[in-house]
Design a protein around this motif. Structure first.
Motif, PDB file in Angstrom:
ATOM      1  N   VAL A 182       0.822  -1.211   0.000  1.00  0.00           N
ATOM      2  CA  VAL A 182       0.000   0.000   0.000  1.00  0.00           C
ATOM      3  C   VAL A 182       0.857   1.262   0.000  1.00  0.00           C
ATOM      4  CG1 VAL A 182      -2.017  -1.078   1.043  1.00  0.00           C
ATOM      5  CG2 VAL A 182      -0.259  -0.102   2.521  1.00  0.00           C
ATOM      6  N   VAL A 183       2.140   1.127   0.329  1.00  0.00           N
ATOM      7  CA  VAL A 183       3.080   2.254   0.290  1.00  0.00           C
ATOM      8  C   VAL A 183       4.392   1.768  -0.302  1.00  0.00           C
ATOM      9  CG1 VAL A 183       4.401   3.946   1.626  1.00  0.00           C
ATOM     10  CG2 VAL A 183       2.062   3.381   2.317  1.00  0.00           C
ATOM     11  N   THR A 184       4.957   2.551  -1.211  1.00  0.00           N
ATOM     12  CA  THR A 184       6.295   2.285  -1.732  1.00  0.00           C
ATOM     13  C   THR A 184       7.000   3.610  -1.950  1.00  0.00           C
ATOM     14  OG1 THR A 184       7.573   1.141  -3.431  1.00  0.00           O
ATOM     15  CG2 THR A 184       5.546   2.204  -4.150  1.00  0.00           C
ATOM     16  N   ASN A 185       8.272   3.690  -1.548  1.00  0.00           N
ATOM     17  CA  ASN A 185       9.051   4.928  -1.639  1.00  0.00           C
ATOM     18  C   ASN A 185       8.330   6.101  -0.989  1.00  0.00           C
ATOM     19  OD1 ASN A 185      11.157   3.665  -3.125  1.00  0.00           O
ATOM     20  ND2 ASN A 185       9.961   3.882  -5.004  1.00  0.00           N
ATOM     21  N   GLY A 186       7.636   5.807   0.107  1.00  0.00           N
ATOM     22  CA  GLY A 186       6.957   6.864   0.858  1.00  0.00           C
ATOM     23  C   GLY A 186       5.686   7.387   0.226  1.00  0.00           C
ATOM     24  N   ALA A 246       6.457   5.890   7.173  1.00  0.00           N
ATOM     25  CA  ALA A 246       6.776   4.662   6.458  1.00  0.00           C
ATOM     26  C   ALA A 246       7.291   4.935   5.057  1.00  0.00           C
ATOM     27  CB  ALA A 246       5.540   3.766   6.380  1.00  0.00           C
ATOM     28  N   ASP A 247       8.282   4.156   4.656  1.00  0.00           N
ATOM     29  CA  ASP A 247       8.770   4.163   3.275  1.00  0.00           C
ATOM     30  C   ASP A 247       8.072   3.079   2.464  1.00  0.00           C
ATOM     31  OD1 ASP A 247      10.822   5.016   1.208  1.00  0.00           O
ATOM     32  OD2 ASP A 247      11.279   2.870   1.376  1.00  0.00           O
ATOM     33  N   ALA A 248       7.671   1.988   3.140  1.00  0.00           N
ATOM     34  CA  ALA A 248       6.974   0.879   2.485  1.00  0.00           C
ATOM     35  C   ALA A 248       6.018   0.252   3.476  1.00  0.00           C
ATOM     36  CB  ALA A 248       7.963  -0.170   1.973  1.00  0.00           C
ATOM     37  N   ALA A 249       4.897  -0.273   2.958  1.00  0.00           N
ATOM     38  CA  ALA A 249       3.917  -0.935   3.816  1.00  0.00           C
ATOM     39  C   ALA A 249       3.179  -1.997   3.013  1.00  0.00           C
ATOM     40  CB  ALA A 249       2.924   0.068   4.393  1.00  0.00           C
ATOM     41  N   VAL A 250       2.836  -3.100   3.682  1.00  0.00           N
ATOM     42  CA  VAL A 250       2.138  -4.204   3.027  1.00  0.00           C
ATOM     43  C   VAL A 250       0.888  -4.562   3.833  1.00  0.00           C
ATOM     44  CG1 VAL A 250       3.577  -5.921   4.216  1.00  0.00           C
ATOM     45  CG2 VAL A 250       2.362  -6.559   2.125  1.00  0.00           C
TER      46      VAL A 250
END
Length: 300
Positions: A182-186, A246-250
């Motif tokens: 749901v998040v990548t590279n902030g 977060a920078d990344a989230a799953v």
């Protein structure tokens, strides 16, 4: 005119029928209050509870973990080998925490088989054999293979990495998988396959990390509880993770699986309000979990 026997039988029937209502009311009363709270639980582990009244009631639970803190060590539920190729025995998060003497635990991978017909008719129960979906690694042992298009959290000794292709690098000791990043590279990233529920407010369990991979957040949101907590969309979940840094989230398994449990002097204590079979504070047995060992908070 009713005889004493008929009156007694009527009162007995009313009492029997009222028991489920009384039990449900007692479970509702055990839910965490709709208030904000911040607390250091263990060395390197902090907890925050937030109540957000708009755009709908939301109970948000956040565990922040410094992976470099002394004593911090992750554990994913170990897999088993069964004759029918089932990898795991289902457990609640509390059972997982108690069995492996952990300090914090949450549910992890989506899993199968699963059924929820009624409060008394569901699968799995604790001890039933199930399979995880997506990559799962425990103590360096990979027992569930990557799923195409699914992301994974990879944990090394003192840092973490979230990989979009679900394949962890060599040296990964613990790993769990979710259906989508749901998040990548902030930045928010939700326009991917496997996000059919992205517009639905729902119970969520997610894991987020910062750019260094040294800080990790467990994010849980309750749902299915009208006027108490009614869930978030994946887009809202992404914004929660970004707000934390977060920078990344799953996104992991959610719904009635969403459970956060911690070790306390009273034993395993659930900090959120899970809703297995739509009953508040009822924990669901699931396939695997992510847990952490930690040291007690040092006295000043």
């Amino acid at each position: 005119m009713k005889t004493p026997l008929k009156v007694s039988l009527t009162l007995l029937g009313i009492s029997i029928l009222s028991l489920p209502i009384a039990e449900f009311g007692w479970m509702v009363a055990q839910r965490p209050p709709q208030s904000n709270l911040e607390k250091t639980l263990f060395e390197g582990i902090n907890y925050r509870r937030e109540f957000q009244p708009l755009p709908r009631p939301v109970m948000l639970h956040i565990i922040a973990i410094d992976l470099t803190a002394p004593g911090i060590k992750a554990l994913v539920t170990p897999g088993t080998t069964a004759s029918d190729n089932r990898e795991l025995k289902a457990r609640t998060s509390s059972e997982f925490l108690q069995e492996f003497k952990l300090q914090v635990a949450v549910n992890a991978n989506f899993f199968y088989p699963f059924a929820e017909e009624s409060p008394w008719n569901y699968f799995p129960h604790s001890g039933d054999l199930v399979n995880a979906v997506g990559l799962a690694i425990s103590n360096g042992n990979s027992y569930s293979s990557p799923e195409s298009g699914w992301a994974a959290l990879c944990l090394m000794a003192d840092r973490a990495q979230i990989v979009a292709n679900g394949k962890c690098p060599k040296g990964t000791m613990q790993a769990v998988a979710g259906n989508v990043m749901v998040v990548t590279n902030g930045k928010p990233l939700i326009s991917q396959p496997g996000t059919a529920d992205s517009e639905e407010a729902y119970s969520r369990t997610a894991i987020a990390i910062d750019r260094t991979g040294e800080k990790l957040w467990l994010i849980l949101v309750d749902d299915k509880q009208w006027l108490y907590s009614e869930g978030v969309t994946l887009a809202e979940l992404a914004q929660i993770a970004i707000r934390l840094g977060a920078d990344a989230a799953v996104n992991l398994d959610g719904g009635g699986s969403t459970t956060l449990v911690v070790d306390t002097p009273a034993g395993a204590t659930v900090l959120n309000s899970p809703a297995h079979t739509k009953i508040p504070m009822r924990s669901r047995p699931v396939a695997n979990h992510l847990g952490f060992y930690a040291r007690p908070v040092r006295s000043p």
